[in-house]
Each structure stands twice: as C-alpha cells, then as structure tokens.
Design a protein around this motif. Structure first.
Motif, PDB file in Angstrom:
ATOM      1  N   PRO A 410       0.837  -1.209   0.000  1.00  0.00           N
ATOM      2  CA  PRO A 410       0.000   0.000   0.000  1.00  0.00           C
ATOM      3  C   PRO A 410       0.869   1.255   0.000  1.00  0.00           C
ATOM      4  CG  PRO A 410      -0.789  -1.589   1.611  1.00  0.00           C
ATOM      5  CD  PRO A 410       0.524  -2.110   1.122  1.00  0.00           C
ATOM      6  N   GLU A 411       0.367   2.311  -0.605  1.00  0.00           N
ATOM      7  CA  GLU A 411       1.109   3.559  -0.682  1.00  0.00           C
ATOM      8  C   GLU A 411       1.318   4.134   0.715  1.00  0.00           C
ATOM      9  OE1 GLU A 411       0.825   7.731  -3.202  1.00  0.00           O
ATOM     10  OE2 GLU A 411      -0.427   6.018  -3.674  1.00  0.00           O
ATOM     11  N   LYS A 451      12.406   0.492   4.837  1.00  0.00           N
ATOM     12  CA  LYS A 451      11.363  -0.297   4.171  1.00  0.00           C
ATOM     13  C   LYS A 451      10.948   0.325   2.846  1.00  0.00           C
ATOM     14  CE  LYS A 451       9.482  -2.240   8.450  1.00  0.00           C
ATOM     15  NZ  LYS A 451       8.285  -2.381   9.320  1.00  0.00           N
ATOM     16  N   LEU A 452      11.257   1.601   2.645  1.00  0.00           N
ATOM     17  CA  LEU A 452      10.932   2.248   1.380  1.00  0.00           C
ATOM     18  C   LEU A 452      11.805   1.742   0.244  1.00  0.00           C
ATOM     19  CD1 LEU A 452      10.468   5.963   2.514  1.00  0.00           C
ATOM     20  CD2 LEU A 452       8.691   4.301   1.958  1.00  0.00           C
ATOM     21  N   ILE A 458       4.876   0.362  -8.088  1.00  0.00           N
ATOM     22  CA  ILE A 458       4.225   0.689  -9.349  1.00  0.00           C
ATOM     23  C   ILE A 458       2.882   1.380  -9.146  1.00  0.00           C
ATOM     24  CG2 ILE A 458       3.043  -0.379 -11.312  1.00  0.00           C
ATOM     25  CD1 ILE A 458       5.362  -2.194 -11.661  1.00  0.00           C
ATOM     26  N   SER A 459       2.152   0.994  -8.126  1.00  0.00           N
ATOM     27  CA  SER A 459       0.820   1.568  -7.913  1.00  0.00           C
ATOM     28  C   SER A 459       0.862   2.900  -7.173  1.00  0.00           C
ATOM     29  CB  SER A 459      -0.059   0.570  -7.149  1.00  0.00           C
ATOM     30  OG  SER A 459       0.513   0.287  -5.876  1.00  0.00           O
ATOM     31  N   THR A 464       4.369  10.387  -4.341  1.00  0.00           N
ATOM     32  CA  THR A 464       4.834   9.474  -3.297  1.00  0.00           C
ATOM     33  C   THR A 464       6.162   8.832  -3.676  1.00  0.00           C
ATOM     34  OG1 THR A 464       2.580   9.014  -2.562  1.00  0.00           O
ATOM     35  CG2 THR A 464       4.260   7.403  -1.978  1.00  0.00           C
ATOM     36  N   ILE A 465       6.305   8.450  -4.939  1.00  0.00           N
ATOM     37  CA  ILE A 465       7.564   7.863  -5.398  1.00  0.00           C
ATOM     38  C   ILE A 465       8.705   8.858  -5.227  1.00  0.00           C
ATOM     39  CG2 ILE A 465       8.816   7.068  -7.447  1.00  0.00           C
ATOM     40  CD1 ILE A 465       6.134   5.822  -8.398  1.00  0.00           C
ATOM     41  N   GLU A 466       8.460  10.115  -5.597  1.00  0.00           N
ATOM     42  CA  GLU A 466       9.519  11.123  -5.493  1.00  0.00           C
ATOM     43  C   GLU A 466       9.866  11.414  -4.029  1.00  0.00           C
ATOM     44  OE1 GLU A 466       9.105  14.617  -7.865  1.00  0.00           O
ATOM     45  OE2 GLU A 466       9.672  13.469  -9.642  1.00  0.00           O
TER      46      GLU A 466
END
Length: 524
Positions: A410-411, A451-452, A458-459, A464-466
């Motif tokens: 989950p994000e 943990k990141l 992908i989702s 959030t990815i940045e």
C-alpha cells in the motif's frame, strides 16, 4: 539493433546518446521536458587547458587542491588530458564559444583556478547554448527517441543484472522497457534543500534507484554549496555565476566591507566551500551580503542572463550590487563507476553528476562539471559501443504496459516535500554536527525509510515515489556524513572542525545495500 536506455536528458546523456545512436536504438527518458534540468542552467563555462600558457598538469593540480586531495588522481588526469581534445572536436562539429576581438577564444577566470581556462558561450548562458546545440544534433539521429514527461521509477533487475527500467507517465500508466544497457544520468540531489541552484526536479532519484539495485555508492557526504545565489525579498531568483568574481566582482557586507579580505589568499576566488561558510556565518550574524559588480564594464551584455534575472526580480543594477546567499549546488559523490561509467551492477552505467568518478574529490573545482559530463559521457558511450559489438543481438522486446492494480505494498503516508527540504537543510547544510544529523536520522527512521527500499511501487503516485526517493537519498547522505568524523572540503563539521590529514585523501566511505536484503526481480 541493440537497445540502450538513458535516464536523464542533460549534457552527459545527450553526448552519450549521439555516439550510441550510430549503431543502437537509444531511448532517452526525462521526467519533465527535455529543456528542463541542470545542464540548461549552467551559467559558468567549461574548463579546459587549451591555451599555450596553460597545461593539463596545472589543471590537474588545481583540481586536486580544490578537492582537498580526496580525488582519484588517475581519473583527474583522464579528465584534464582528454578534455581539451574533446572540446576542440565539438568546436569542429560547430559548437561555438565566445571569442575576443582578434578571433581567439575568450578564456575566463574562476575560483581556485591558476589560469584563465574557462570557455563560455553567450556570456553566462553556456549551458543553454550547448544544450540547444546538442538538441539540434538529435534531429539528425533517427535512432534516438526522447520520452518527455515519463519518469523512470525503478530499474529492472534480474539475477543481479540490470535489464531495463520501469517508467510512469503523467497519466499514471506504468511501462516496462527492456534494454541491453541502462545508463543513469539523473543529476545530483540539490532539490533536497530549500535553497538550491538546481532544477527543482533534481532530488536524488538516480541515487535511490541505484541503491535499491545494490550498486556501490560513495562520497555522498560531499555536497557543494554555491556562495552566490541571488536572493531578493526572501525569494531566491537564481545563480550569480562565479565568473562575476573572476571578472572583478567582490563580496561585501552592507557597509561595503570586503568579507573575504584576510580570510584566504585568493580572497573572493577561494574554493567554494570556504566562501560559502564565510557568507553563511556573516548572514547568521544578521548581515546582508552583496556582490559588488561596480567594477565590471558592460555588465548587461557580458552577463545577460544574470542581468535579466536581476531586472525581472526587482533588483536595481544601477546600485552596483546584487544581494546573495548560499544554496546547495553539486554532489561530488554518487554511484561508484570506473573510468568508463561502469557501476558494480552488471548492465548499469552512470554518467554526469549522479556518478562518483572521483574527479571532484571533496570539493568540485568551478566549471569542471560540464567537462566531466563531456569526457566521461563520451568515454562511457564509446566503451558501451565496444562491448555491445561483442554481444549477440537478442530479439528486441516491445515495451510492456503493466496492470498496476494490486501490485506492491500500500502507498505509504510520507511527509510533505517542503518538510523534507526544511529538515535536510537544517541538518546537512554548509556546516553540520552530530546532534542535528542524528536528529534528522531519527526522523527519517520514523518513516521506516529502510522499508521504502521495496521495489514494488508501481501503484504509487508520482509524488509518493519522489518523496520516497528524497527520504532514501537524505538517509544515505546522513549516514555518510555521520561516518566522516572530520572536516574536509564541502563536508564541514563544527564538532570535528579539522581535517585528520590535510595532505592525505582521507578514507573512502562506501554504502551498498547488504546482499541478504538485495531485492529480487519484480514478479508480475
């Protein structure tokens, strides 16, 4: 034809792409427009010992001295020896630099250089001029395909080998691209800080991706702060090139006192880390620092970009001074490579600022960044081409659009970008100490930063990815900075203010993801 992926669209990326496109399909990915990025912003020029009164050996000495002898001397030798030849080749191809009235190249002076050796194009628009020229060359290269607004979010790792990338488009769609070779040219990490000369998009993406892939990193604690960002009414307008000081501008306080007088033999042209710390301390004491440009004739035409920046920002040039502050500028460390861009991950190369070639040591010499981009961008491309010629041509794989529903964890809920920048700026600025860095480290660990590292993102949204990349990169820098218990070059600790040995290169601090935690290829 063989497939090559280049992540980034700056100078190192384009010079490599042009060479590789002669016999390969080259895909260039940039998360914004191809006119974004740091290379376009380069006001300073490119350093090269091309004058008869200069020599590569003098350039080498200046580079080692500025780098506090933390440099890899062999890599520096390669840089300064090959640099003039490669620059002259581009001039033969049509790239033009500023000239004197007699037709000779106009060579500028910048901090910590012993000779005038800086080539400029369009005054203080060297980056824009060279990038425009390189992009014009792409029109003649049918095998180069530039993908704008498509972010590379991770590397495809199969049994420890890099075999391509995962990307995400602005519409949220995700694609897997396969390649024989992948080249990271993503720049540094200036966007981690509140005040920076960098394009805001430069936040350490390549560092985070390479770390997750198991690549060896080094020298992340060495972040150069530029002494002269233009700041007016609490707003940073941009960079005032070091070339201004090379042509006679002086750093003064509100009373007109020259702040570098008596601090360093080279005064305003001292190494950047020295000048930046003086400005920071004087600013913290309540002083406003200015660049006195009153001695520079024809300022408007010689420095058109800075002039426009000042006028558009409401600064009156008629007063002869420009208000300045310091800001994050350049990462000397990064992904460890050899002299041909190879990383410790098979199939993965790195060039430009994201790579730790070892040429910059603890503090980059002014205008060596474009030179590094050119020399090692071309060397890497030439090496890749030679290796690919020996490789069997595999069957090309079409891009695979991924169904991202249910893929990955989950994000996570992460802090705002502005809070990350604020905390990083407070702990990892031009002066550091154990207390502030450990406080930052604890805050980062509260977000389970380790943990990141999961590749199954992908989702997640772009933002959030940045932010996850920002947190991972900040964590890696902090760990490196805590490990180096001395002050050297751009890494200055108030609790360890002296270098352990001013004439020794100092220990190398490496970071690599432990083998037992190395991620497996994404299962789809």
């Amino acid at each position: 034809m063989r497939e090559v992926i280049i992540v980034g669209a700056g100078m190192s990326a384009l010079v490599a792409a042009i060479i590789l496109s002669k016999e390969n399909n080259v895909k260039v990915f940039t998360k914004g427009k191809k006119t974004d990025g740091n290379s376009w912003r380069a006001q300073g020029g490119i350093a090269a010992a091309i004058h008869k009164a200069d020599s590569p050996s003098l350039h080498l000495t200046d580079t080692l001295t500025a780098g506090c002898f933390h440099n890899d001397s062999q890599m520096v030798s390669t840089l300064v020896t090959e640099g003039p030849k490669r620059v002259m080749q581009w001039i033969l191809h049509g790239m033009t630099f500023d000239q004197k009235s007699n037709g000779e190249l106009a060579l500028g002076m910048e901090g910590a250089h012993s000779k005038r050796r800086i080539l400029h194009a369009g005054g203080d628009r060297t980056g824009t001029q060279w990038m425009s020229f390189l992009n014009s060359q792409l029109r003649h290269q049918p095998n180069i395909h530039v993908f704008e607004n498509e972010s590379v979010i991770d590397l495809v790792i199969d049994n420890g080998i890099c075999k391509g990338v995962y990307t995400k488009r602005k519409d949220g769609g995700t694609t897997k691209y396969s390649a024989h070779v992948t080249v990271l040219a993503t720049g540094g990490c200036g966007g981690l800080f509140e005040a920076t000369t960098n394009d805001p998009s430069i936040i350490g993406d390549g560092i985070a991706m390479a770390y997750r892939a198991g690549a060896l990193l080094s020298d992340l604690e060495f972040i150069q702060f530029h002494p002269t960002l233009i700041k007016h009414k609490e707003k940073v307008l941009g960079l005032a090139s070091e070339a201004l000081r090379g042509e006679g501008a002086r750093l003064i306080d509100s009373n007109g006192n020259e702040i570098m007088d008596g601090v360093h033999p080279s005064k305003d042209l001292a190494p950047r880390d020295v000048v930046a710390r003086v400005i920071e301390r004087r600013t913290m004491e309540g002083n406003q620092i200015y660049l006195d440009i009153s001695s520079i004739a024809n300022f408007e035409t010689r420095f058109p970009a800075i002039f426009d920046m000042c006028v558009n920002g409401g600064i009156s040039i008629s007063e002869g001074r420009i208000p300045v502050t310091i800001g994050a500028h350049f990462l000397m460390g990064g992904i460890v490579t050899d002299a041909f861009g190879k990383t410790t991950v098979p199939g993965l190369f790195a060039i430009g600022e994201v790579a730790r070639t070892g040429v910059h040591g603890a503090n980059r010499l002014a205008s060596n960044s474009l030179l590094e981009a050119l020399v090692f961008g071309e060397r890497t491309a030439e090496k890749i081409q030679r290796e690919l010629e020996k490789t069997a041509n595999w069957k090309s794989m079409n891009p695979l659009k991924l169904n991202q529903n249910g893929i990955g964890k989950p994000e996570p809920v992460l802090p705002e970008r502005s809070e990350i920048q604020q905390r990083v700026s407070q702990a990892l600025g031009v002066e550091r100490n154990e207390h502030s860095m450990k406080r930052l480290l604890k805050w980062l660990m509260d977000y389970d930063v380790e943990k990141l590292e999961s590749n199954k993102r992908i989702s997640w949204t772009h933002e959030t990815i940045e932010r996850s990349n920002m947190l991972i990169t900040a964590w890696l820098i902090t760990k490196s900075a805590l490990e180096r218990k001395e002050s050297r070059g751009a890494h200055y600790r108030t609790d360890y203010p002296a270098s352990k040995n001013a004439y020794a290169c100092g220990k190398q601090i490496f970071i690599q993801r432990s083998k037992e935690n190395k991620r497996e290829s994404m299962k789809l």
